[in-house]
Design an enzyme around this catalytic site. Structure first.
Site, PDB file in Angstrom:
ATOM      1  N   SER A   1      -0.429 -10.315  -0.718  1.00  0.00           N
ATOM      2  CA  SER A   1      -1.229 -11.530  -0.755  1.00  0.00           C
ATOM      3  C   SER A   1      -0.588 -12.596  -1.635  1.00  0.00           C
ATOM      4  CB  SER A   1      -2.639 -11.224  -1.270  1.00  0.00           C
ATOM      5  OG  SER A   1      -3.310 -10.337  -0.402  1.00  0.00           O
TER       6      SER A   1
ATOM      7  N   THR B   1       0.813  -1.214   0.000  1.00  0.00           N
ATOM      8  CA  THR B   1       0.000   0.000   0.000  1.00  0.00           C
ATOM      9  C   THR B   1       0.844   1.261   0.000  1.00  0.00           C
ATOM     10  OG1 THR B   1      -1.809  -1.124   1.156  1.00  0.00           O
ATOM     11  CG2 THR B   1      -1.777   1.279   1.271  1.00  0.00           C
TER      12      THR B   1
END
Length: 357
Positions: free
Chosen positions: A69, A23
């Site tokens: 992920s 992020t």
């Protein structure tokens, strides 16, 4: 440099910043409104404050930023290679990483970088660094400064893999992501913080690892992915569990049990676990609770697991137990050797009486 320090510890005044993705390095697509990875050069444009840090920063950017992920053993091996190749060139290493699997990567690296004598600090953010209220600037700037510190001996005060987030420096293999919304995203429930970053840095020196600074760091590149994490739950069925245990590729299981290490007292469960252990599968028992430790001998509901050959994971996090089992089953073919090491602290990941490798 003192004579008893390994030559790789000679101070360079340099920190390697490794950008994997996450992020912190994202920007909003003006057409779709979705967050997408930025080129790292654009990311640095948001951080003119880096020029005020009295250390030279070298950047290593992954060709394709990785969503955390998608983190896997191959990326951990690549990170070990990058750190190992630059070990004598830099005083410390900062890894920018997505938060979802940051604790897994920190745990894996703590085992793969044996006798680590320099800081490897993972950080990231909950908001992209280009947003007004981002937590990314402070996390990154403080991580770089911490990675560059040295004491009067000329060595780092934090020679271990850490996570820095929200003003706290945590042991990497004791850390867990606790919140997907707040800036205080990580906690080490079973171990004290290594440092609090306020106006000054307040180190808990007696909680920090003390490696042998006269010896080299030993990198380990291999991890065995044939590990399963399984949580017990009320109503677990024999057929489903048997299907899992009978997989011929399976080398180890991290079993998340109740409370202090308890499980249903069903004969079929004990029999299946014993059969898997006899087949060479290493089964490690940790608690589903965020804090506390596995003590299977405390209640009858846990004692039958010990009798079946299940190994206690003590106060390990799920991330540390999983990556430790990946690491050990890659190093050792003999399950008894894996079990003996699972019962020890290799990198401060569990609290036991005997530590070392």
């Amino acid at each position: 440099m003192p004579n008893n320090l390994h030559p790789s510890l000679r101070r360079t005044g340099r920190v390697l910043l490794i950008y994997t993705g996450g992020t912190i390095g994202m920007g909003r697509n003006p057409r779709t409104g979705a967050l997408e990875p930025l080129d790292f050069n654009r990311l640095l444009a948001f951080l003119p404050e880096l020029g005020q840090i009295q250390v030279s920063i070298t950047v290593h950017q992954f060709a394709q930023p990785i969503d955390s992920s998608d983190m896997n053993c191959e990326v951990w091996t690549e990170l070990v290679g990058i750190i190992s190749a630059g070990y004598s060139l830099y005083d410390g290493f900062v890894i920018l990483h997505g938060t979802d699997t940051m604790a897994y990567t920190a745990s894996a690296l703590s085992f793969m970088l044996q006798n680590l004598t320099k800081p490897v600090i993972l950080t990231g953010s909950q908001l992209p660094v280009g947003q007004l209220r981002t937590d990314g600037k402070e996390n990154l700037i403080t991580s770089i400064e911490l990675a560059s510190l040295c004491n009067e001996r000329g060595v780092t005060p934090i020679p271990e893999v850490c996570i820095y987030f929200g003003g706290h420096l945590l042991r990497g293999n004791r850390s867990t992501k606790q919140d997907a919304e707040q800036f205080n995203a990580f906690e080490s429930f079973n171990y004290p913080h290594l440092c609090e970053a306020g106006i000054d840095y307040t180190f808990a020196y007696h909680h920090i690892l003390h490696p042998d600074f006269s010896r080299p760091m030993i990198p380990h590149a291999k991890m065995n992915p044939h590990i399963l994490v399984f949580s017990l739950f009320p109503g677990i069925q024999k057929e489903v569990f048997k299907h899992i245990l009978d997989n011929p590729c399976l080398k180890g299981i991290v079993m998340r049990s109740y409370g202090s290490g308890n499980a249903p007292q069903q004969p079929w469960l004990s029999d299946m676990l014993r059969n898997a252990v006899d087949r060479g599968v290493v089964i490690v028992n940790i608690s589903q609770c965020m804090a506390g430790r596995g003590e299977m001998e405390r209640y009858g509901a846990g004692l039958h697991l010990t009798q079946a050959g299940v190994v206690s994971g003590y106060d390990s996090t799920i991330e540390a137990a999983t990556t430790k089992l990946m690491h050990l089953t890659a190093l050792h073919q003999d399950p008894s050797v894996v079990i003996s090491h699972m019962r020890r602290s290799l990198a401060g990941e569990v609290t036991v009486q005997v530590s070392g490798r």
